[in-house]
Design an enzyme around this catalytic site. Structure first.
Site, mmCIF file in Angstrom:
data_model
loop_
_atom_site.group_PDB
_atom_site.id
_atom_site.type_symbol
_atom_site.label_atom_id
_atom_site.label_comp_id
_atom_site.label_asym_id
_atom_site.label_seq_id
_atom_site.Cartn_x
_atom_site.Cartn_y
_atom_site.Cartn_z
ATOM 1 N N ASP A 181 0.784 -1.233 0.000
ATOM 2 C CA ASP A 181 0.000 0.000 0.000
ATOM 3 C C ASP A 181 0.817 1.285 0.000
ATOM 4 O O ASP A 181 0.500 2.229 -0.710
ATOM 5 C CB ASP A 181 -0.920 0.020 1.222
ATOM 6 C CG ASP A 181 -1.784 -1.215 1.352
ATOM 7 O OD1 ASP A 181 -1.579 -2.171 0.591
ATOM 8 O OD2 ASP A 181 -2.662 -1.232 2.222
ATOM 9 N N GLU A 410 3.384 -8.902 11.872
ATOM 10 C CA GLU A 410 2.923 -8.561 10.527
ATOM 11 C C GLU A 410 4.119 -8.334 9.599
ATOM 12 O O GLU A 410 4.129 -8.794 8.454
ATOM 13 C CB GLU A 410 2.058 -7.297 10.610
ATOM 14 C CG GLU A 410 1.436 -6.865 9.319
ATOM 15 C CD GLU A 410 0.584 -5.604 9.500
ATOM 16 O OE1 GLU A 410 -0.001 -5.158 8.496
ATOM 17 O OE2 GLU A 410 0.499 -5.076 10.633
#
Length: 442
Positions: A181, A410
């Site tokens: 992103d 993550e």
């Protein structure tokens, strides 16, 4: 639970059991959330990677993961990047269903709310691997036979609706579609996008996440502007938007999935040749259009500006996963992975998401430098496919160490392996299971 870097058989068994616990804990009954705290819905390419890991502990659940995602497919073939869980409060994530308004759009699945953009097409590759984990159950349930037409429609959507540059490659229309992103690769293409004021939206990601790890308010405002314009235009791809980029990682994953879909077609009693032909055409276009020998890697191409994005991102390394790359291209890519800009094996234990030598590099901020487990898993496969077995094994061990020490973070700092983002992250746990299944303890 945090595990030490001991790589013995006992440690590996504990790591596998804890990874399975993460996946079972994030299971909702039909799919797996990436993280209950930060990402409480179903994400498209997350589900593909999750299914790849789930197949080692529950092939049936891995099949269900992909079935539930593809059950939210739009009539035009697109697979939305988020499928919203109606039991989760709308305020728990932004942009949520109230923003995307998919149910007001023709050709969307009845009874479901989704986003309107897509993510990288890993799904056919995942479906084939899931089938191979338990072919008897897969055949008995008609798993591939049912998924094949949906996967074929998904690839056809990308091939026919998203060749925005007319160069035989798929374009993304929003940075979120790349999955990466906040990459600095998008800074240039986004520079002409007028950001929505931060007062116009509420960032739920900052409630559960750390601001220094996340995109800035200005960048987020640009993401919201692009998504708003795409939505208000009826999610049409024939109307030029402010952002259109040919991303090498996205296209490489489509090629790999087309190759997998050819095999699926054979198993489902369909013609594999169109998929092989499309994979070959995409591969030729990828090398011809996006390979840059001076940079020693593939570069993104800004379709709107008509020029390459001269930034070194991990997306430009991902074509290494393709076994049919020209040998000189593959050899150069292997050298770039271990060179000064990415430093694998010398400066870094895992491949960073962005150029170590760039002023834009940030080891903490989302996709601007941290190492991610999914891109490293893809690169591990690529290194092994092109003769760099030693490097592939070392990368796999580094992934296991980092995941265990960070409680399945993550993403991690590529030099120190310090965990960043949320913990007990589903695709980290899933890909740990796959690495463990493919390696043996020293």
């Amino acid at each position: 639970m945090t595990l030490t870097a001991d790589r013995g058989p006992l440690h590996r068994d504990l790591l596998a059991r804890e990874a399975a616990r993460v996946l079972f804990g994030n299971w909702t009954g039909a799919s797996t959330v990436p993280s209950h705290a930060l990402y409480p819905h179903q994400w498209s390419w997350d589900s593909a990677f999750i299914a790849i890991g789930l197949r080692h502990v529950s092939p049936r659940r891995a099949q269900r993961e992909l079935e539930s995602l593809l059950g939210a497919q739009w009539d035009d073939g697109r697979v939305p990047h988020i499928v919203f869980n109606p039991e989760v409060p709308h305020a728990a994530y932004f942009p949520g269903p109230d923003f995307w308004r998919s149910s007001r759009t023709a050709g969307t699945p009845r009874g479901l709310e989704t986003s309107g953009i897509v993510q990288p097409p890993v799904h056919a590759l995942a479906a084939l691997l899931v089938h191979e984990a338990d072919p008897d159950t897969s055949r008995a349930r008609g798993f591939l036979r049912r998924l094949y037409p949906r996967l074929a429609a998904w690839h056809a959507y990308l091939a026919t609706r998203r060749d925005l540059g007319g160069r035989g490659l798929v374009s993304i229309v929003h940075p979120w579609e790349a999955g990466m992103d906040n990459s600095p690769c998008w800074d240039g293409p986004l520079s002409s996008v007028d950001p929505v004021p931060v007062s116009a939206f509420r960032r739920a990601d900052l409630v559960a996440g750390t601001a220094s790890d996340r995109p800035t308010d200005v960048d987020y405002g640009r993401y919201v502007r692009l998504a708003t314009d795409y939505r208000d235009g009826g999610y049409r791809d024939d109307v030029p938007g402010a952002f259109a980029v040919e991303d090498p990682g996205f296209n490489a994953l489509l090629i790999a999935s087309e190759q997998a879909l050819a095999t699926i077609a054979e198993l489902a009693g369909a013609d594999p040749h169109p998929h092989r032909a499309r994979a070959a055409a995409l591969s030729a276009a990828l090398v011809e259009r996006l390979w840059d020998p001076e940079y020693g890697m593939f570069l993104c191409h800004d379709v709107r500006a008509g020029r390459p994005v001269r930034r070194r991102s991990v997306t430009g390394l991902l074509p290494l996963m393709l076994p049919d790359l020209p040998p000189e291209v593959a050899g150069t890519l292997v050298g770039t992975v271990g060179g000064a800009h990415f430093g694998l094996g010398t400066d870094t234990a895992m491949v960073p998401s962005f150029d170590l030598l760039s002023d834009a590099y940030d080891p903490a901020r989302y996709w601007r430098g941290p190492a991610w487990f999914n891109t490293n898993w893809l690169l591990q496969r690529g290194l092994g496919a092109h003769g760099a077995e030693t490097e592939a094994r070392a990368l796999g061990e580094a992934m296991l160490d980092a995941a265990g020490a960070s409680s399945f973070a993550e993403y991690v700092d590529p030099r120190t392996a310090q965990g960043r983002g949320t913990r007990r992250f589903s695709w980290t746990a899933a890909l740990v299971l796959d690495v463990l299944a493919g390696t043996k303890a020293p």
